[in-house]
Design a protein around this motif. Structure first.
Motif, PDB file in Angstrom:
ATOM      1  N   MET A   1       0.852  -1.177   0.000  1.00  0.00           N
ATOM      2  CA  MET A   1       0.000   0.000   0.000  1.00  0.00           C
ATOM      3  C   MET A   1       0.892   1.232   0.000  1.00  0.00           C
ATOM      4  N   GLY A   2       0.408   2.263  -0.647  1.00  0.00           N
ATOM      5  CA  GLY A   2       1.133   3.518  -0.666  1.00  0.00           C
ATOM      6  C   GLY A   2       0.891   4.298   0.608  1.00  0.00           C
ATOM      7  N   ALA A   3       1.571   5.427   0.741  1.00  0.00           N
ATOM      8  CA  ALA A   3       1.470   6.242   1.950  1.00  0.00           C
ATOM      9  C   ALA A   3       0.062   6.794   2.147  1.00  0.00           C
ATOM     10  N   VAL A   4      -0.572   7.217   1.066  1.00  0.00           N
ATOM     11  CA  VAL A   4      -1.916   7.783   1.178  1.00  0.00           C
ATOM     12  C   VAL A   4      -2.915   6.701   1.582  1.00  0.00           C
ATOM     13  N   LEU A   5      -2.811   5.522   0.954  1.00  0.00           N
ATOM     14  CA  LEU A   5      -3.726   4.435   1.302  1.00  0.00           C
ATOM     15  C   LEU A   5      -3.500   3.957   2.729  1.00  0.00           C
ATOM     16  N   THR A   6      -2.236   3.930   3.161  1.00  0.00           N
ATOM     17  CA  THR A   6      -1.934   3.516   4.533  1.00  0.00           C
ATOM     18  C   THR A   6      -2.534   4.499   5.528  1.00  0.00           C
ATOM     19  N   ALA A   7      -2.399   5.780   5.255  1.00  0.00           N
ATOM     20  CA  ALA A   7      -2.978   6.788   6.147  1.00  0.00           C
ATOM     21  C   ALA A   7      -4.498   6.680   6.183  1.00  0.00           C
ATOM     22  N   LEU A  25     -12.688  -7.840   9.777  1.00  0.00           N
ATOM     23  CA  LEU A  25     -12.156  -6.693   9.041  1.00  0.00           C
ATOM     24  C   LEU A  25     -12.713  -6.665   7.619  1.00  0.00           C
ATOM     25  N   ALA A  26     -12.760  -7.828   6.979  1.00  0.00           N
ATOM     26  CA  ALA A  26     -13.296  -7.905   5.618  1.00  0.00           C
ATOM     27  C   ALA A  26     -14.784  -7.547   5.604  1.00  0.00           C
ATOM     28  N   ALA A  27     -15.525  -7.980   6.602  1.00  0.00           N
ATOM     29  CA  ALA A  27     -16.955  -7.660   6.672  1.00  0.00           C
ATOM     30  C   ALA A  27     -17.159  -6.165   6.906  1.00  0.00           C
ATOM     31  N   ALA A  28     -16.323  -5.569   7.748  1.00  0.00           N
ATOM     32  CA  ALA A  28     -16.449  -4.138   8.021  1.00  0.00           C
ATOM     33  C   ALA A  28     -16.127  -3.306   6.792  1.00  0.00           C
ATOM     34  N   LYS A  98      -5.929  -9.275   0.578  1.00  0.00           N
ATOM     35  CA  LYS A  98      -5.122  -8.219   1.185  1.00  0.00           C
ATOM     36  C   LYS A  98      -5.645  -7.872   2.576  1.00  0.00           C
ATOM     37  N   ALA A  99      -6.951  -7.898   2.769  1.00  0.00           N
ATOM     38  CA  ALA A  99      -7.512  -7.651   4.098  1.00  0.00           C
ATOM     39  C   ALA A  99      -7.018  -8.702   5.082  1.00  0.00           C
ATOM     40  N   ASN A 100      -6.963  -9.958   4.651  1.00  0.00           N
ATOM     41  CA  ASN A 100      -6.463 -11.023   5.519  1.00  0.00           C
ATOM     42  C   ASN A 100      -4.988 -10.823   5.847  1.00  0.00           C
ATOM     43  N   VAL A 101      -4.195 -10.452   4.857  1.00  0.00           N
ATOM     44  CA  VAL A 101      -2.752 -10.265   5.052  1.00  0.00           C
ATOM     45  C   VAL A 101      -2.479  -9.076   5.970  1.00  0.00           C
ATOM     46  N   VAL A 102      -3.166  -7.960   5.733  1.00  0.00           N
ATOM     47  CA  VAL A 102      -2.967  -6.765   6.566  1.00  0.00           C
ATOM     48  C   VAL A 102      -3.366  -7.054   8.009  1.00  0.00           C
ATOM     49  N   TYR A 103      -4.460  -7.762   8.201  1.00  0.00           N
ATOM     50  CA  TYR A 103      -4.875  -8.113   9.561  1.00  0.00           C
ATOM     51  C   TYR A 103      -3.807  -8.959  10.255  1.00  0.00           C
ATOM     52  N   ALA A 104      -3.272  -9.964   9.553  1.00  0.00           N
ATOM     53  CA  ALA A 104      -2.245 -10.829  10.136  1.00  0.00           C
ATOM     54  C   ALA A 104      -0.965 -10.048  10.445  1.00  0.00           C
ATOM     55  N   MET A 105      -0.586  -9.131   9.554  1.00  0.00           N
ATOM     56  CA  MET A 105       0.614  -8.327   9.793  1.00  0.00           C
ATOM     57  C   MET A 105       0.457  -7.459  11.040  1.00  0.00           C
ATOM     58  N   LEU A 106      -0.686  -6.819  11.193  1.00  0.00           N
ATOM     59  CA  LEU A 106      -0.903  -5.956  12.353  1.00  0.00           C
ATOM     60  C   LEU A 106      -1.092  -6.757  13.639  1.00  0.00           C
ATOM     61  N   ASP A 108       0.205  -9.793  14.314  1.00  0.00           N
ATOM     62  CA  ASP A 108       1.465 -10.424  14.707  1.00  0.00           C
ATOM     63  C   ASP A 108       2.620  -9.442  14.809  1.00  0.00           C
ATOM     64  N   ARG A 109       2.407  -8.212  14.359  1.00  0.00           N
ATOM     65  CA  ARG A 109       3.443  -7.176  14.346  1.00  0.00           C
ATOM     66  C   ARG A 109       4.689  -7.636  13.601  1.00  0.00           C
ATOM     67  N   ARG A 110       4.458  -8.141  12.393  1.00  0.00           N
ATOM     68  CA  ARG A 110       5.538  -8.596  11.522  1.00  0.00           C
ATOM     69  C   ARG A 110       5.375  -7.974  10.151  1.00  0.00           C
ATOM     70  N   PRO A 111       6.483  -7.678   9.483  1.00  0.00           N
ATOM     71  CA  PRO A 111       6.368  -7.166   8.103  1.00  0.00           C
ATOM     72  C   PRO A 111       5.981  -8.285   7.151  1.00  0.00           C
ATOM     73  N   PHE A 112       5.499  -7.894   5.993  1.00  0.00           N
ATOM     74  CA  PHE A 112       5.084  -8.863   4.984  1.00  0.00           C
ATOM     75  C   PHE A 112       6.296  -9.551   4.390  1.00  0.00           C
ATOM     76  N   GLN A 113       6.212 -10.873   4.262  1.00  0.00           N
ATOM     77  CA  GLN A 113       7.246 -11.657   3.593  1.00  0.00           C
ATOM     78  C   GLN A 113       6.546 -12.578   2.607  1.00  0.00           C
ATOM     79  N   ALA A 114       6.829 -12.359   1.331  1.00  0.00           N
ATOM     80  CA  ALA A 114       6.213 -13.184   0.301  1.00  0.00           C
ATOM     81  C   ALA A 114       6.812 -14.587   0.349  1.00  0.00           C
ATOM     82  N   ARG A 115       5.954 -15.567   0.213  1.00  0.00           N
ATOM     83  CA  ARG A 115       6.422 -16.944   0.155  1.00  0.00           C
ATOM     84  C   ARG A 115       6.926 -17.241  -1.247  1.00  0.00           C
ATOM     85  N   PRO A 116       7.974 -18.032  -1.357  1.00  0.00           N
ATOM     86  CA  PRO A 116       8.411 -18.398  -2.701  1.00  0.00           C
ATOM     87  C   PRO A 116       7.351 -19.269  -3.368  1.00  0.00           C
ATOM     88  N   PRO A 117       7.218 -19.183  -4.690  1.00  0.00           N
ATOM     89  CA  PRO A 117       6.192 -19.987  -5.362  1.00  0.00           C
ATOM     90  C   PRO A 117       6.473 -21.473  -5.233  1.00  0.00           C
TER      91      PRO A 117
END
Length: 122
Positions: A1-7, A25-28, A98-106, A108-117
């Motif tokens: 997400m960009g800075a504007v979207l994050t804000a 979060l997805a329902a909201a 993305k809603a699921n990923v953002v929720y998990a990141m916040l 667990d307080r961890r940055p996003f790490q893409a899994r290798p294919p």
């Protein structure tokens, strides 16, 4: 997400502890399927008008940008299109992811790490 979207996301959500799960979060944000019942008929449909519009816009715009720049997101979008989904429907699916990923990141307080294919071994 960009800075504007994050804000905009942080302004809409406040604290992640408001939501009990990624599904909440997805329902909201209006990205979760809504159960519709009428005279004995039951349907699952996406709510076009439901949810927080600003939050839905954040995930939709993030999804739109990711299919242009991320090959994994583009492949997911193309699979949805090949499965018969329209463009808008194919954008909502990665927005929900993305809603699921953002929720998990916040949570667990961890940055996003893409899994290798995954590679199939014959």
């Amino acid at each position: 997400m960009g800075a504007v979207l994050t804000a905009e996301f942080m302004a809409s959500v406040g604290t992640i502890h408001r939501f009990t799960s990624a599904d909440a979060l997805a329902a909201a944000s209006g990205l979760a399927p809504v159960l519709t019942q009428s005279s004995g008929k039951v349907r699952h449909s996406r709510s076009v008008t439901g949810g927080n519009k600003a939050l839905k816009r954040v995930f939709y715009q993030a999804s739109f940008c990711s299919i242009q720049r991320d090959p994994t997101s583009r492949a997911y979008h193309d699979r949805k299109r090949a499965g018969g989904k329209r463009h808008h429907q194919a954008l909502i699916a990665p927005a929900r992811r993305k809603a699921n990923v953002v929720y998990a990141m916040l949570r667990d307080r961890r940055p996003f790490q893409a899994r290798p294919p995954l590679r199939l071994v014959a």
